[in-house]
Scaffold this motif. Structure first.
Motif, short mmCIF file in Angstrom:
data_model
loop_
_atom_site.label_atom_id
_atom_site.label_comp_id
_atom_site.label_asym_id
_atom_site.label_seq_id
_atom_site.Cartn_x
_atom_site.Cartn_y
_atom_site.Cartn_z
N SER A 168 4.35 14.25 -16.32
CA SER A 168 4.22 15.70 -16.45
C SER A 168 5.58 16.34 -16.75
CB SER A 168 3.63 16.26 -15.15
OG SER A 168 3.98 17.60 -15.01
N TYR A 169 6.63 15.79 -16.11
CA TYR A 169 7.98 16.29 -16.37
C TYR A 169 8.35 16.09 -17.83
CZ TYR A 169 13.09 16.44 -16.27
OH TYR A 169 14.40 16.73 -16.54
N ILE B 72 2.30 5.71 -7.69
CA ILE B 72 1.30 6.33 -8.58
C ILE B 72 1.52 7.84 -8.71
CG2 ILE B 72 -1.18 6.74 -8.94
CD1 ILE B 72 -1.67 3.90 -8.00
N PRO B 73 1.68 8.59 -7.62
CA PRO B 73 1.95 10.03 -7.80
C PRO B 73 3.26 10.30 -8.55
CG PRO B 73 1.31 9.57 -5.55
CD PRO B 73 1.51 8.25 -6.20
N LEU B 74 4.29 9.49 -8.25
CA LEU B 74 5.58 9.70 -8.94
C LEU B 74 5.44 9.45 -10.44
CD1 LEU B 74 8.26 8.21 -6.52
CD2 LEU B 74 7.91 10.60 -7.15
N PHE C 257 2.77 9.85 -12.34
CA PHE C 257 2.13 10.98 -13.01
C PHE C 257 3.01 12.22 -13.00
CE2 PHE C 257 -1.55 8.25 -12.43
CZ PHE C 257 -2.16 8.36 -13.67
N GLY C 258 3.78 12.39 -11.92
CA GLY C 258 4.72 13.51 -11.87
C GLY C 258 5.75 13.40 -12.98
N MET D 259 2.27 1.72 -3.37
CA MET D 259 1.29 2.24 -4.31
C MET D 259 1.12 3.75 -4.14
SD MET D 259 -2.66 1.16 -4.81
CE MET D 259 -3.26 2.47 -3.77
N PHE D 260 1.04 4.18 -2.87
CA PHE D 260 0.86 5.62 -2.60
C PHE D 260 2.08 6.43 -3.05
CE2 PHE D 260 -2.98 6.88 -0.23
CZ PHE D 260 -3.62 5.64 -0.23
N ARG E 152 0.83 -1.20 0.00
CA ARG E 152 0.00 0.00 0.00
C ARG E 152 0.88 1.27 0.00
NH1 ARG E 152 -3.66 -1.89 3.05
NH2 ARG E 152 -2.69 -1.31 5.01
#
Lengths: 241, 528
Positions: free
Chosen positions: A95-96, A87-89, A91-92, A83-84, A80
């Motif tokens: 975006s980079y 997933i943000p990394l 998408f980050g 995953m937290f 868990r």
């Protein structure tokens, strides 16, 4: 053993991805794969949402995993946390990549063997049929080659002379199958006589280091050098028939 | 079958094998001389000459000259100084070639038997091989001492005490005090190796190759053997030191020079700390091979400068280039050249011979120079000017540094160069010569008033760029020069602020969404 629905979905999703990535030939660009996979994902989600039992079988484990529980094993807890973080990394990073400008040098495409002008078609090497002096003429051609051409085209005629690395259009490799055996002697005579600067625009004459040999070598030396190229490599010139 | 008969057959076969083997060896030694002669006549005579004298038709256009086999002096050996090489030594040279010389690696064309045959023939050009009856002593590379700061320091001390710097220079760039006066045993000028560019080492650029070289010396050249002064440990220290003078790996061509944006003024002095500061001018250095101008007469087959290293930065106002290239001598127009073979250190180099007593007229040097080439103005599409000094339709803009003087010019061909008027001269810069190396800064404002003759620089645009260099001691001027091909220059636009702002925002947003989702799921725990 029965595979749970979520497992089946994962297997189908991954195998479709692998098939698109590796089985399709010629290989698909990643943007197209992304499009197909989005479509597949939407279809799967629709499919599992139609019946409430399926929806529970599919979303239930996911919900329970995200929500967490005191009784969870250490592996589930670690998963868990991962995953937290992931997933943000992810998408980050996307975006980079999208925001970082990239600069690619313009690609130069060129026609390697353009059609020669009419005055250089249908010619024959005047020394090809001189059987009596053949060896002598080849030797003279060799002298011309090793005093002039060797610096780029190399001692072995394979385009690896001591100056070859200095040029962006690498010197021609006469040992390579499909080069001089696919060309008429008149073609070589054109390229040698007029040099890189004499190429048509579509062949980027500004990039070729081939000298205009008619300014340096007499005509007979140019023909004899051609005789030498074929003799040394063992290739036969393409004929006009 | 009868066991005894079987055994006899085996013994017989074995004997036949032995005798045929020794017969073949007796006949040819190592390879077959007759077969070798055929190969030699087809592939070697143009450089090495029909009689092996190193005087084939191509010989005079190569530096170093092709080997003269009749002298029986071979440079790259594993045998002690002055001795002939082993067959394996010759086999290695023929197989792998000698990088930087006209001698190619023959393994792609000749089978190993053919290589042995041609070596057998080459050995007939001198009596030395025939006379050598007993086995040749071979120098072995001893147990390796891995390179370390300590080993390198010990090697540095040996480099000094053995006086290697006398030829190779204090910093190893082949610029020692006697460098320009040396000759080989044939009386031809010979230059000590620049030890900072190990990809040009003929016999290999790794420590083990250097170990072998300092122990064997180079027969027929002023490079002696230091075997008597070195043991295994010292050999490794010296080899590790010499190896450390070159980059860890051979530089590769990167076709785009990225010019980085910097703040404030760009110093014109290459020794300014700015050029070492990672946050300023200390960024990537680009390497490009330089080759002889062999396209337009008079051609130049033996250029001095074979490598150029380039850095570029730009500011709001100007663009600057730091060029670095090696040259064993600083030369200015009109300076007398040292007499080759005249002032060599005869005690140190027993093998070296002077060019004889004859008086030579005092030759004078020309200016050392370097130039950067751009198109005169941005061109439509992909069209570039002809890479060698432009063409009739499309001219080039040249920034030349010549023995300290800067000059802007334009050319529409190698014989059509026009210096710009004094009002247009806008270059500034500095730098100079130190220990076998030039470091020069050339700067100009990004934009100028003359948009037809001066390249204008804008961030994000690819600009074709090429280089030239001249060594005044090597009679280089005008068309006799080192040249490069077109590469690209890119003024890297500063990275937009979004790159640092958006990704963290996105990541944070996604993380927040996940947290919200988790909270909601926990609230509805009963329903899960």
């Amino acid at each position: 053993m029965r595979i749970p629905l979520i497992g089946k979905v994962a297997i189908i999703w991954v195998s479709l991805y692998l098939a698109l990535k590796f089985l399709v030939s010629p290989s698909l660009p990643s943007s197209v794969i992304f499009m197909y996979m989005s479509l597949i994902t939407v279809c799967i989600l629709l499919f599992v949402s139609v019946f409430p039992e399926d929806a529970e079988a599919f979303f239930g484990p996911i919900k329970r995993f995200i929500a967490g529980d005191q009784t969870d094993s250490a592996v589930r807890k670690l998963g868990r946390v991962a995953m937290f973080a992931i997933i943000p990394l992810f998408f980050g990073h996307r975006s980079y990549q999208a925001n970082m400008p990239s600069y690619e040098p313009p690609l130069e495409q060129r026609i390697v063997h353009p059609a020669p002008p009419t005055e250089f078609t249908g010619m024959y090497n005047p020394y090809r049929e001189d059987h009596e002096h053949f060896a002598e003429n080849v030797k003279r051609g060799g002298e011309v080659f090793y005093r002039n051409c060797v610096f780029c085209h190399g001692d072995k005629l394979d385009g690896t002379g001591i100056f070859a690395e200095g040029f962006n259009l690498r010197p021609a490799n006469f040992q390579e199958n499909g080069v001089i055996n696919m060309l008429q002697e008149s073609y070589l005579f054109w390229r040698i006589s007029k040099g890189g600067i004499g190429l048509p625009e579509e062949s980027t004459p500004w990039n070729s280091a081939m000298p205009r040999w008619e300014a340096i070598l007499p005509e007979e030396d140019r023909w004899k050098a051609i005789l030498f190229l074929y003799d040394y490599t063992g290739y036969k010139p393409r004929t006009w028939e | 079958m009868n066991k005894i008969v079987m055994r006899k057959v085996v013994i017989l076969l074995f004997l036949m094998l032995l005798s045929s083997n020794s017969f073949a060896q007796e006949k040819s030694g190592f390879g077959n001389v007759e077969a070798g002669k055929k190969i030699y006549t087809k592939r070697c005579i143009f450089c090495h000459g029909e009689q092996g004298g190193g005087d084939g038709p191509a010989a005079e256009r190569f530096n170093p000259r092709p080997r003269d086999f009749t002298m029986g002096l071979f440079k790259y050996r594993t045998t002690p100084n002055g001795m002939i090489p082993t067959d394996d030594d010759l086999f290695k040279v023929v197989t792998k070639g000698l990088p930087g010389t006209g001698m190619p690696s023959w393994e792609s064309i000749l089978s190993s038997q053919e290589r042995r045959d041609v070596i057998a023939y080459v050995k007939t050009f001198t009596k030395k091989f025939e006379r050598q009856k007993e086995a040749l002593p071979v120098i072995e590379v001893g147990k390796e001492i891995a390179s370390s700061d300590e080993s390198i320091e010990k090697g540095r001390a040996l480099f000094k005490s053995l006086e290697c710097f006398k030829c190779h220079g204090n910093e190893g760039r082949g610029n020692g005090p006697s460098a320009l006066t040396l000759t080989d045993d044939k009386g031809d000028p010979i230059r000590p190796r620049n030890l900072t560019l190990n990809w040009h080492f003929r016999g290999g650029g790794e420590a083990k190759d250097i170990y072998m070289r300092v122990n064997t010396g180079l027969n027929g050249t002023p490079m002696p053997s230091f075997k008597d002064s070195l043991d295994n440990e010292k050999s490794w220290h010296l080899a590790n030191f010499v190896r450390s003078l070159s980059p860890s790996s051979r530089p590769e061509i990167n076709g785009v020079i990225k010019s980085k944006k910097v703040l404030g003024n760009i110093p014109a002095d290459p020794s300014d700390p700015f050029w070492q500061d990672a946050g300023a001018g200390g960024g990537a250095e680009y390497w490009f091979p330089m080759v002889g101008q062999v396209i337009r007469e008079p051609r130049h087959f033996t250029p001095t400068v074979r490598d150029i290293f380039v850095k570029s930065v730009y500011s709001d106002k100007e663009i600057a280039f730091l060029l670095r290239w090696n040259d064993p001598s600083e030369s200015k127009d009109g300076e007398p050249l040292p007499v080759v073979g005249g002032e060599g250190d005869e005690d140190l180099f027993e093998g070296a011979t002077s060019a004889g007593g004859e008086e030579k007229p005092v030759a004078t040097a020309l200016d050392d120079a370097v130039a950067i080439q751009f198109p005169s103005h941005a061109l439509e599409g992909l069209r570039k000017p002809y890479f060698l000094m432009g063409d009739e339709k499309n001219g080039v803009n040249l920034w030349t540094w010549k023995a300290g003087r800067l000059q802007e010019s334009n050319a529409n061909g190698i014989d059509k160069e026009v210096v710009q008027g004094s009002a247009n001269q806008a270059l500034s810069g500095g730098g100079g010569y130190h220990e076998g190396q030039y470091k020069v800064v050339i700067k100009r404002s990004l934009m100028t008033a003359d948009q037809e003759k001066d390249m204008q620089f804008e961030a994000g645009k690819f600009v074709p760029i090429a280089f030239y260099a001249w060594d005044g001691h090597n009679a280089e001027s005008n068309t006799k020069r080192s040249i490069s091909h077109w590469y690209f220059l890119l003024l890297e636009p500063p990275i937009p602020r979004d790159v640092y702002v958006k990704p963290p925002l996105v990541a944070f947003g996604v993380f927040g969404c996940l947290l919200l989702l988790q909270r909601k799921l926990r609230k509805n725990h009963g329903k899960l």
